[in-house]
Design an enzyme around this catalytic site. Sequence first.
Site, short mmCIF file in Angstrom:
data_model
loop_
_atom_site.label_atom_id
_atom_site.label_comp_id
_atom_site.label_asym_id
_atom_site.label_seq_id
_atom_site.Cartn_x
_atom_site.Cartn_y
_atom_site.Cartn_z
N SER A 145 15.71 38.06 43.56
CA SER A 145 14.44 38.67 43.96
C SER A 145 13.30 37.67 44.12
CB SER A 145 14.05 39.75 42.95
OG SER A 145 13.89 39.20 41.67
N HIS A 162 18.36 44.17 46.09
CA HIS A 162 17.73 43.64 47.31
C HIS A 162 18.73 43.45 48.45
CE1 HIS A 162 13.76 42.89 45.55
NE2 HIS A 162 14.42 42.65 44.44
N LYS A 218 14.02 50.37 47.38
CA LYS A 218 13.82 49.29 48.35
C LYS A 218 14.28 49.77 49.73
CE LYS A 218 14.09 46.21 44.42
NZ LYS A 218 12.68 46.34 44.03
C1 PLP Z 1 16.98 42.63 41.10
C2 PLP Z 1 16.27 43.88 40.69
N1 PLP Z 1 16.91 44.78 39.92
C3 PLP Z 1 16.31 45.91 39.52
C4 PLP Z 1 15.02 46.20 39.88
C5 PLP Z 1 14.37 47.46 39.40
O1 PLP Z 1 14.33 48.40 40.44
P1 PLP Z 1 13.23 49.57 40.47
O2 PLP Z 1 11.93 48.93 40.78
O3 PLP Z 1 13.72 50.44 41.57
O4 PLP Z 1 13.24 50.23 39.15
C6 PLP Z 1 14.31 45.31 40.66
C7 PLP Z 1 12.93 45.61 41.05
O5 PLP Z 1 12.25 44.90 41.71
C8 PLP Z 1 14.94 44.11 41.09
O6 PLP Z 1 14.30 43.21 41.83
#
Ligand code: PLP
Length: 399
Positions: free
Chosen positions: A185, A213, A244
């Site tokens: 990310s 992502h 996303k």
């Molecule tokens: C790699 C990763 N996993 C999990 C999440 C968590 O997802 P959410 O924001 O939908 O709770 C994110 C959020 O940015 C993320 O970048």
Amino acid sequence: MSIFDKFRPVSSALQDLTNYGVETVNVVIERFISPFEAVINGRQTVLAGTNNYLGLTFDQECIRAACEALRQEGTGTTGSRMANGNYAGHIALERELAEFFSRKGAIVFSTGYVAIIGMMTALAGPGDVILIDSDCHASIYDGCRLGGAQFILFKHNDIADLEKRLRRLGKQTENTLIVVEGIYSMLGDRAMLSDITEVKKKYGACLLVDEAHSLGVLGKQGRGLAEEAGVEDDVDFIVGTFSKSLGAIGGFCVSNHPQLELIRCVSRPYIFTASPSPSVIASTRAALKILRTRPELRSRLWENARKLYQRLKDMGFVLGPEPSPIISVRLKDKGKAVASWKKLLERGVYVNMVLPPATTDGNPLLRCSVSAGHTPEQVEQICEAFASLQDVPEPAPMS
Ligand SMILES: Cc1ncc(COP(=O)(O)O)c(C=O)c1O
């Protein structure tokens, strides 16, 4: 001594930013003009930091489905999946996710964050081991801490380091969970998944891939990095988010392991929080259908991503290692990052500023996310705004 003493460092860091004349933490999107343009600080601004990869947040089919569910089933479930919050829509979405990923089972959670900690804490507890890539998202770190397993980091995308650490574990590799991301990310690079699955098989460990992502972004069908790398059969658990490329909120896990169903009875983040609202489930189902049937969105996303990556690279910015819908401009100096971010906003372009300690190498990032929904004119405006940074004056040093 007070319980509030611990807030002093964050308070002074915020004061630093305020002294610099920037409100970075609570930027308000005042009004939408179009899916990727909004009014911020009274100014028309291109949204260049959202994770709306396929541009579906304003898709008419998704909105229609959400409105219909609102009318039929109300605004919220007011209960967890375990207690009066388990609707036919949740089950239908789980069936559709399992079918999309060709897996035996799927579980829907309330957010992506909850899906990760819900799965990790249920899978790895005291006596077990979790091995994670050091660049993993905060949710994965929290999943390690909350479950009580021993947790070990391996160097980012360093397969030799992963193998060294597995070798040291001896027989314990049999109750070891490896966790990596499809696309990381912060810098937008992919996990080296083919190599990771080889090592995982050699040592008999389990593998969970967070495709937050990469869902809808990678793979011919949009299933993510495991599909692109051709190793889906070697990934035990795929976790993802609806927030996303699916343009809503919520999370999921799919797997062929029959024990997945038992997770519902042991995972506290599944049991002790309210289930996603009917409208969220309905729009997610509509978005999943679009993700499956409109591959041209993925092509457009990559066209925009490659274009912005190349243009910023040609301008001399230091970027992540490969083109990706996440394009991070890597800077050395916090003051310069803040001044640049502010100038971008003044030029009508909103990107995310990521400051240490949230970054992977202690240096600040200006993190752009590209979408299939960005028009060529908007991509051009983002490029021009970055070009204007070449003459951002060196700021006074910040503490
Ligand atoms: C790699 C990763 N996993 C999990 C999440 C968590 O997802 P959410 O924001 O939908 O709770 C994110 C959020 O940015 C993320 O970048």
